[in-house]
Design a protein around this motif. Structure first.
Motif, short mmCIF file in Angstrom:
data_model
loop_
_atom_site.label_atom_id
_atom_site.label_comp_id
_atom_site.label_asym_id
_atom_site.label_seq_id
_atom_site.Cartn_x
_atom_site.Cartn_y
_atom_site.Cartn_z
N VAL A 48 0.83 -1.20 0.00
CA VAL A 48 0.00 0.00 0.00
C VAL A 48 0.87 1.26 0.00
CG1 VAL A 48 -1.63 1.36 1.39
CG2 VAL A 48 -2.00 -1.09 1.06
N SER A 49 1.98 1.24 0.74
CA SER A 49 2.84 2.42 0.85
C SER A 49 3.76 2.61 -0.34
CB SER A 49 3.69 2.33 2.13
OG SER A 49 2.87 2.28 3.27
N ALA A 53 5.84 1.11 -7.20
CA ALA A 53 7.08 0.66 -7.85
C ALA A 53 6.88 -0.64 -8.63
CB ALA A 53 8.17 0.46 -6.80
N VAL A 54 5.91 -1.44 -8.19
CA VAL A 54 5.72 -2.74 -8.84
C VAL A 54 4.29 -2.94 -9.35
CG1 VAL A 54 7.57 -3.89 -7.58
CG2 VAL A 54 5.30 -3.78 -6.57
N ILE A 55 3.34 -2.14 -8.86
CA ILE A 55 1.94 -2.28 -9.26
C ILE A 55 1.50 -1.00 -9.97
CG2 ILE A 55 -0.43 -2.55 -8.46
CD1 ILE A 55 0.63 -4.18 -6.14
N GLN A 59 -6.52 0.12 -9.65
CA GLN A 59 -7.51 -0.83 -9.16
C GLN A 59 -6.87 -1.90 -8.28
OE1 GLN A 59 -9.57 -3.28 -12.09
NE2 GLN A 59 -11.45 -3.16 -10.91
N THR A 60 -5.69 -2.39 -8.71
CA THR A 60 -5.00 -3.40 -7.91
C THR A 60 -4.56 -2.83 -6.57
OG1 THR A 60 -4.21 -4.50 -9.92
CG2 THR A 60 -3.07 -5.02 -7.87
N LEU A 61 -4.08 -1.60 -6.56
CA LEU A 61 -3.73 -0.97 -5.28
C LEU A 61 -4.95 -0.83 -4.38
CD1 LEU A 61 -1.12 1.82 -6.15
CD2 LEU A 61 -0.78 -0.20 -4.71
N GLN A 68 -5.93 -4.72 3.32
CA GLN A 68 -5.28 -4.24 4.54
C GLN A 68 -6.32 -3.83 5.59
OE1 GLN A 68 -3.21 -0.46 4.38
NE2 GLN A 68 -1.58 -1.23 5.70
N ASN A 69 -7.32 -3.07 5.16
CA ASN A 69 -8.35 -2.62 6.10
C ASN A 69 -9.11 -3.79 6.70
OD1 ASN A 69 -7.71 0.07 5.65
ND2 ASN A 69 -9.25 0.33 4.03
N ALA A 70 -9.50 -4.74 5.86
CA ALA A 70 -10.29 -5.87 6.34
C ALA A 70 -9.47 -6.79 7.24
CB ALA A 70 -10.85 -6.65 5.15
#
Length: 229
Positions: A48-49, A53-55, A59-61, A68-70
């Motif tokens: 998430v942070s 760099a890779v994503i 939408q994927t983020l 993360q929230n769930a």
């Protein structure tokens, strides 16, 4: 079984947020490779942070933010074995809840599934009957479709229909698996049952009703039936 109820709540959150099933599976595989509950939260925070760099897909983020929230809401504080079991079941259930949203636990105003622990109403044979308990007293039988009565102490043989690192899921004779299942925890003495081939003879030690309405039987291995003669 509290962990199964938590899995249902987590699955409802993931399905409601439209999290991609494949991305959730990748997260599960990573945590299994690390064998650490802390690895889940560290990994999600890193993506998430620094995920740009890779994503490349927004939408994927968003999937990872929702994950993360769930996961923080439902899995924080669990040890590795409990966490990996709960997350694995949640990922199995999320597709089902996406296709049948009316079966999912009710979601709260803030978008999350309710985490309030329900008052567990154990099945009984009448509205005023006794509830099921493994702590003593005479267990009240539940209405049976055919074969066994769903009560503590019942012994039956059922086909092993699913497994993971910690549990085997067993079919209960006379009941659809979307209504009733039995869950056998693995230990060192548990045979290596082959899914959809082997059967297990088990004894009911507890009965729970999940938020979806499915009845969960906690079971242990039962002695072999004595031969007549």
């Amino acid at each position: 079984m509290k962990t199964f109820q938590t899995a249902e709540l987590l699955a409802a959150d993931l399905a409601g947020a439209r999290v991609d099933h494949n991305e959730a599976q990748k997260v599960l595989a990573y945590v299994r490779s690390q064998r650490s509950s802390k690895a889940l939260f560290d990994y999600l925070q890193a993506v998430v942070s620094n995920g740009r760099a890779v994503i490349r897909s927004n939408q994927t983020l968003d999937y990872y933010r929702s994950l993360q929230n769930a996961c923080t809401r439902h899995l924080r504080g669990m040890d590795y074995e409990e966490l990996i079991w709960t997350l694995g079941w949640a990922i199995r259930l999320m597709r089902y809840y996406r296709d049948y949203p009316d079966k999912a636990p009710k979601r709260t105003v803030d978008g999350g599934a309710s985490t309030q622990e329900p008052t567990v109403q154990q099945p009984s044979d009448s509205a005023g009957g006794k509830t099921q308990s493994a702590q003593g007293g005479t267990p009240a039988p539940v209405k049976s479709v055919s074969g066994i009565a769903l009560q503590v102490g019942s012994v039956f043989t059922g086909k092993v229909i699913e497994d993971d690192e910690n549990y085997f899921v067993i079919e209960v004779p006379g009941y659809s698996s979307d209504k009733v299942i039995a869950v056998l925890k693995r230990d060192e003495s548990t045979p290596k049952f082959v899914v959809n081939k082997d059967s297990a003879r088990v004894e009911v030690t507890g009965i729970r009703e999940a938020r979806s309405g499915r009845t969960i039987l906690d079971v242990r291995r039962a002695p072999k039936a004595k031969s007549k003669g």
